[in-house]
Scaffold this motif. Sequence first.
Motif, short mmCIF file in Angstrom:
data_model
loop_
_atom_site.label_atom_id
_atom_site.label_comp_id
_atom_site.label_asym_id
_atom_site.label_seq_id
_atom_site.Cartn_x
_atom_site.Cartn_y
_atom_site.Cartn_z
N ALA A 33 -12.01 10.76 -4.71
CA ALA A 33 -11.81 9.32 -4.83
C ALA A 33 -11.42 8.97 -6.26
N VAL A 34 -10.19 8.50 -6.44
CA VAL A 34 -9.71 8.11 -7.76
C VAL A 34 -10.00 6.64 -8.01
N LEU A 35 -9.80 5.83 -6.99
CA LEU A 35 -10.10 4.41 -7.10
C LEU A 35 -11.58 4.17 -6.80
N PRO A 36 -12.24 3.32 -7.59
CA PRO A 36 -13.67 3.10 -7.37
C PRO A 36 -13.96 2.17 -6.18
N ILE A 37 -13.57 2.62 -4.99
CA ILE A 37 -13.80 1.84 -3.76
C ILE A 37 -14.69 2.70 -2.86
N GLU A 38 -15.75 2.11 -2.36
CA GLU A 38 -16.70 2.88 -1.56
C GLU A 38 -16.18 3.16 -0.16
N ASP A 39 -15.50 2.25 0.43
CA ASP A 39 -15.03 2.41 1.80
C ASP A 39 -13.79 3.30 1.80
N ALA A 40 -13.88 4.47 2.41
CA ALA A 40 -12.79 5.44 2.40
C ALA A 40 -11.54 4.89 3.10
N GLN A 41 -11.70 4.09 4.11
CA GLN A 41 -10.55 3.55 4.82
C GLN A 41 -9.75 2.60 3.93
N VAL A 42 -10.43 1.75 3.17
CA VAL A 42 -9.75 0.84 2.26
C VAL A 42 -9.02 1.63 1.17
N GLU A 43 -9.67 2.66 0.66
CA GLU A 43 -9.04 3.50 -0.36
C GLU A 43 -7.77 4.16 0.17
N THR A 44 -7.83 4.66 1.39
CA THR A 44 -6.66 5.30 1.99
C THR A 44 -5.52 4.31 2.16
N ILE A 45 -5.83 3.11 2.59
CA ILE A 45 -4.81 2.08 2.76
C ILE A 45 -4.17 1.73 1.42
N VAL A 46 -5.01 1.54 0.40
CA VAL A 46 -4.51 1.18 -0.92
C VAL A 46 -3.64 2.28 -1.50
N THR A 47 -4.12 3.53 -1.45
CA THR A 47 -3.34 4.63 -2.04
C THR A 47 -2.05 4.88 -1.26
N THR A 48 -2.11 4.75 0.06
CA THR A 48 -0.90 4.92 0.85
C THR A 48 0.11 3.82 0.55
N LEU A 49 -0.36 2.59 0.45
CA LEU A 49 0.52 1.48 0.12
C LEU A 49 1.15 1.68 -1.25
N TRP A 50 0.35 2.11 -2.22
CA TRP A 50 0.85 2.37 -3.57
C TRP A 50 1.93 3.44 -3.53
N THR A 51 1.68 4.52 -2.80
CA THR A 51 2.65 5.61 -2.70
C THR A 51 3.94 5.14 -2.04
N VAL A 52 3.82 4.39 -0.95
CA VAL A 52 5.01 3.91 -0.24
C VAL A 52 5.84 2.99 -1.14
N ILE A 53 5.19 2.05 -1.82
CA ILE A 53 5.92 1.13 -2.70
C ILE A 53 6.60 1.88 -3.83
N ALA A 54 5.88 2.79 -4.49
CA ALA A 54 6.46 3.56 -5.59
C ALA A 54 7.63 4.42 -5.12
N ALA A 55 7.47 5.03 -3.95
CA ALA A 55 8.54 5.88 -3.42
C ALA A 55 9.78 5.07 -3.06
N VAL A 56 9.59 3.91 -2.44
CA VAL A 56 10.73 3.07 -2.07
C VAL A 56 11.46 2.56 -3.30
N VAL A 57 10.71 2.09 -4.30
CA VAL A 57 11.34 1.60 -5.52
C VAL A 57 12.07 2.72 -6.24
N ALA A 58 11.44 3.89 -6.36
CA ALA A 58 12.08 5.02 -7.03
C ALA A 58 13.32 5.49 -6.27
#
Length: 79
Positions: free
Chosen positions: A29-54
């Motif tokens: 867990a890199v982001l300090p979020i306790e709920d694993a599902q929320v962390e997965t959503i956030v990291t996946t969203l971050w990856t998708v946005i960064a990949a699309v912009v790049a």
Amino acid sequence: MKITSGTLARTIILALALINQVLSMCGIAVLPIEDAQVETIVTTLWTVIAAVVAWWKNNSFTAPAIEADKALRESRKAK
């Protein structure tokens, strides 16, 4: 040859997003979020946005590509 700051910033953000996604998939867990599902959503969203912009932006790393970008900007100014 000078790589633009935008190209460099987008590349760094994409690299960080990909590293974060791999760490998240490995259960680190890199982001300090306790709920694993929320962390997965956030990291996946971050990856998708960064990949699309790049992917969408024109990231010129080679000298010929940077020169071509310069020629394109100059041709657009001439119009």
